[in-house]
Scaffold this active site. Sequence first.
Site, PDB file in Angstrom:
ATOM      1  N   HIS A  76      13.910   0.734 -29.037  1.00  0.00           N
ATOM      2  CA  HIS A  76      13.858  -0.071 -27.804  1.00  0.00           C
ATOM      3  C   HIS A  76      12.462  -0.647 -27.546  1.00  0.00           C
ATOM      4  O   HIS A  76      12.307  -1.511 -26.683  1.00  0.00           O
ATOM      5  CB  HIS A  76      14.248   0.763 -26.586  1.00  0.00           C
ATOM      6  CG  HIS A  76      15.691   1.191 -26.572  1.00  0.00           C
ATOM      7  ND1 HIS A  76      16.720   0.292 -26.695  1.00  0.00           N
ATOM      8  CD2 HIS A  76      16.266   2.421 -26.457  1.00  0.00           C
ATOM      9  CE1 HIS A  76      17.883   0.959 -26.653  1.00  0.00           C
ATOM     10  NE2 HIS A  76      17.624   2.248 -26.524  1.00  0.00           N
ATOM     11  N   ASP A 124      22.549   3.569 -33.765  1.00  0.00           N
ATOM     12  CA  ASP A 124      22.394   4.250 -32.485  1.00  0.00           C
ATOM     13  C   ASP A 124      23.380   3.573 -31.527  1.00  0.00           C
ATOM     14  O   ASP A 124      23.693   2.399 -31.699  1.00  0.00           O
ATOM     15  CB  ASP A 124      20.956   4.068 -31.996  1.00  0.00           C
ATOM     16  CG  ASP A 124      20.665   4.796 -30.699  1.00  0.00           C
ATOM     17  OD1 ASP A 124      20.064   5.874 -30.763  1.00  0.00           O
ATOM     18  OD2 ASP A 124      21.049   4.300 -29.619  1.00  0.00           O
ATOM     19  N   HIS A 174      23.010   2.583 -28.625  1.00  0.00           N
ATOM     20  CA  HIS A 174      22.394   1.527 -27.812  1.00  0.00           C
ATOM     21  C   HIS A 174      21.829   0.435 -28.725  1.00  0.00           C
ATOM     22  O   HIS A 174      21.375   0.719 -29.817  1.00  0.00           O
ATOM     23  CB  HIS A 174      21.266   2.110 -26.956  1.00  0.00           C
ATOM     24  CG  HIS A 174      21.711   3.245 -26.085  1.00  0.00           C
ATOM     25  ND1 HIS A 174      21.400   4.558 -26.370  1.00  0.00           N
ATOM     26  CD2 HIS A 174      22.466   3.264 -24.977  1.00  0.00           C
ATOM     27  CE1 HIS A 174      21.941   5.332 -25.443  1.00  0.00           C
ATOM     28  NE2 HIS A 174      22.602   4.574 -24.586  1.00  0.00           N
ATOM     29  N   ASP A 234      24.182   9.381 -30.847  1.00  0.00           N
ATOM     30  CA  ASP A 234      24.671   9.340 -29.467  1.00  0.00           C
ATOM     31  C   ASP A 234      25.981   8.580 -29.302  1.00  0.00           C
ATOM     32  O   ASP A 234      26.478   8.440 -28.187  1.00  0.00           O
ATOM     33  CB  ASP A 234      23.595   8.770 -28.527  1.00  0.00           C
ATOM     34  CG  ASP A 234      22.856   7.588 -29.131  1.00  0.00           C
ATOM     35  OD1 ASP A 234      23.245   7.139 -30.240  1.00  0.00           O
ATOM     36  OD2 ASP A 234      21.892   7.115 -28.513  1.00  0.00           O
TER      37      ASP A 234
END
Lengths: 227, 316
Positions: B127, B164, B166, B253
């Site tokens: 991120h 991931d 996200h 995740d």
Amino acid sequence: MFINKSMCKNVVTIDKEAGIFRAREMMMEHRVRHLPVVDADNKLIGMVTDRDVRSAMPSLFIETCDIGEEKERLEKLRVEDIMTRNLITISPTYTLQDALLLMQKHRVGAFPVVDEESNKLKGIISVRDLMRSFINVLGIREPGTLIGVLVENKQGQMKKIIDAITEEKISFGSVLVSRYWDEGKRAVFTYLLTNTVAPMKRKLEKLGFEILDPMEWYLDQFPKKDE
Amino acid sequence: MKKTGFLHDDKYLLHETGPYHPECPERLKAVYKGIKDADFLSKLTLMEASPADQKWIERIHSIKYILRFEEACLYGMTEFDYPDNQMCNESYDIAMLSVGGILDTVKLIMEGKIDNAFCSVRPPGHHAEMNKAMGFCYFNNVAATARYLQEEWGIKRVGIIDFDVHHGNGTQHLFEHDPTVFYYSIHEHPSFSFPGTGREFEKGVGDGEGFTLNSPMLPGQGDREYKKALESDLFPAFYEFKPEVIIASTGFDAHIDDDMSGIALSTEGYSWIMKRIIEMADKCSDGKLLSVLEGGYCLPRLPELAKNHVEILMDK
């Protein structure tokens, strides 16, 4: 929430004497669909749209017309021949809400913004400008996560939700309410500027709220047991 | 059987994020436990943390940002850029160790001493933007690695696969103009999940158009839909791009038991993804594959997911 904050101020305008090919060029060059037509004092006389230009052109499907003659006709056409004169204009003190409702009512793509007294052009506001404002209001240019909460249509619900989230020191990107959802219910969409929302969802559920489950659509695909 | 590297260091536990934070040191302990309990340690090439040469970080972050982060840590700030990013005095140093350990590991792959590797590091990186920390990430680990591979080893085409749950906004933005780094991400749809980017129509910018690819998945979707998306989006694109090295931004995740998302991948689903990625790396990247940990917050599930992940890398 006044229009002058969201409108485009550097307006691409055109002279009424200009040819329609020039109008088409300008629209393509600046990637706009509306050209206000102004006089030497920047007073608004009309507006020409990409649709006005296209309507003036012969149809692709007509094969019978004389191409030379047609070309000559088009070259003589001026902006003032095809522009709209009876315009709906708005003033810089109109609000975004005014513009939204007016656009829906009149089904137009843009309003010239003019000074009411002098009739001078101040800007233009189009559907695209309103979309940009809406993206801004949604707050989705910043990283965050959406939680949808279903609430009874009664007083004090919003406060409970806002308080619960504020207590966790989570910042809001936006809070929107969808007034019509299930009967007697409203849907509150909180866009939270955080990655971690699972504890927040559990907390809201404990307070008695129903969290809108985006997985529902998925489960709906499968045959129900009692069917 | 392949020679696999494993980067783990207790120093990565020193980046403290305070109580109740999902990105906690226990994550790495759980990963390590899974691999240790499976008796894999003796079969792996064990790597340690080491500080990165700052020049590699400067290739992806502005010097202003790097100094701002360092100062914030020295000053004792516990939060950086967003409240999500909780940190401590040591966080800057540990973030440096994270990048450094990964670069040391990928160096061994390039020297041919190992085939592939799994880097279990904190803080994560995907991120992190050029000028901003975001979503628990400070330095963009995989982005720095891609630049290192290009400049130190003359690699022309790097492929990054981010699974991931996200979207790796930072990695995408750092390379979206660049046709030499292909960024692919599969993640929960941005309208439902952090950080709100990674929509299907984000496909790269300018010269980089066509070298960014996103597969947003809806909440509730899992193994079946992931397989379909990877088969139709990732594999054809990468077989055409032919990356010389593949970097995986590995996040655990998307597992059904992980409450950071609504995606419902099973443990087997994760194994399937990794097997297919290895298969592809063998075919188009001479097996050169570096897996770097991003997210994954379900502590009871991490040991088995990490164990399977490494087992597949080792091709046991």
